[in-house]
Enzyme design. Structure first.
Site, PDB file in Angstrom:
ATOM      1  N   ARG A   3     -49.750 -44.293 -48.129  1.00 32.05           N
ATOM      2  CA  ARG A   3     -50.370 -44.229 -49.459  1.00 32.05           C
ATOM      3  C   ARG A   3     -49.369 -44.185 -50.609  1.00 32.05           C
ATOM      4  O   ARG A   3     -49.717 -44.513 -51.732  1.00 32.05           O
ATOM      5  CB  ARG A   3     -51.349 -43.064 -49.527  1.00 32.05           C
ATOM      6  CG  ARG A   3     -52.546 -43.334 -48.631  1.00 32.05           C
ATOM      7  CD  ARG A   3     -53.619 -42.296 -48.807  1.00 32.05           C
ATOM      8  NE  ARG A   3     -54.636 -42.481 -47.799  1.00 32.05           N
ATOM      9  CZ  ARG A   3     -54.888 -41.624 -46.835  1.00 32.05           C
ATOM     10  NH1 ARG A   3     -54.212 -40.505 -46.743  1.00 32.05           N
ATOM     11  NH2 ARG A   3     -55.831 -41.868 -45.964  1.00 32.05           N
ATOM     12  N   GLU A  15     -48.486 -31.247 -40.286  1.00 34.70           N
ATOM     13  CA  GLU A  15     -49.666 -30.521 -39.826  1.00 34.70           C
ATOM     14  C   GLU A  15     -50.273 -31.145 -38.577  1.00 34.70           C
ATOM     15  O   GLU A  15     -51.076 -30.538 -37.895  1.00 34.70           O
ATOM     16  CB  GLU A  15     -50.706 -30.406 -40.951  1.00 34.70           C
ATOM     17  CG  GLU A  15     -51.242 -31.723 -41.459  1.00 34.70           C
ATOM     18  CD  GLU A  15     -50.471 -32.285 -42.645  1.00 34.70           C
ATOM     19  OE1 GLU A  15     -51.092 -32.972 -43.457  1.00 34.70           O
ATOM     20  OE2 GLU A  15     -49.257 -32.063 -42.753  1.00 34.70           O
TER      21      GLU A  15
END
Length: 182
Positions: free
Chosen positions: A70, A107
């Site tokens: 992104r 994560e």
């Protein structure tokens, strides 16, 4: 036609971030930028605000480095506006030629980032861009990679910062600027 103030632009951007509670797992609220990308005026407002911030903050930026994937949406447009180059920071195995890589924890587990070895010159002033800062692992990995190439990291730039995950702390000495905080 009236010109929008920075506050109006920021509101326009914020209104185009969509929340998906409990995605991808229960307890997580996913911040979706798809409506922002679909709205040319909101996307332009986001780029305007990021450009204004960089112009006010830094006398010289040599290159913008975008994180896969992104960061590739915002980085090239911003680089073009500033009249500078854009370079790719990709997942391992996606770039041809000689590369430098770094492993990092995010994560979602362990991962690798890489860049072409000649993407930046030593001491070039770099801004690293991505759409979102969560736990900070990916951005920290990108900073580590830039340091390996002897670049000068001016800041990490994100559209959205998830404050409760404290990713900015993980970045340590690297400066962070976020347009929106949740």
């Amino acid at each position: 036609m009236s010109v929008e103030t920075p506050e109006q632009k920021l509101l326009r951007v914020r209104e185009r971030i969509r929340d998906f509670p409990d995605f991808p797992v229960p307890g997580v609220c996913f911040r979706d930028i798809s409506p922002l990308l679909k709205d040319p005026a909101a996307f332009c407002a986001a780029i305007d605000l990021l450009e204004d911030h960089l112009k006010k903050t830094y006398a010289q930026i040599d290159v913008i480095a975008g994180l896969d994937s992104r960061g590739f949406l915002f980085g090239p447009v911003l680089a073009q506006r500033l009249g500078i180059g854009f370079v790719l920071i990709r997942k391992r195995g996606k770039l041809p030629g000689a590369t430098e890589s770094v492993s990092y924890s995010s994560e979602y587990g362990k991962a690798d980032l890489e860049m072409q070895a000649d993407a930046v010159e030593p001491r070039q002033k770099v801004v690293i861009i991505d759409d979102l800062l969560a736990t900070g692992g990916t951005l920290y990995g990108a900073c580590t990679l830039m340091k390996k190439l002897n670049a000068e990291i001016l800041e990490c730039l994100v559209l959205i910062e998830l404050k409760m995950l404290e990713g900015a702390k993980k970045l340590g000495p690297f400066h962070l600027y976020s347009l929106l905080q949740y």
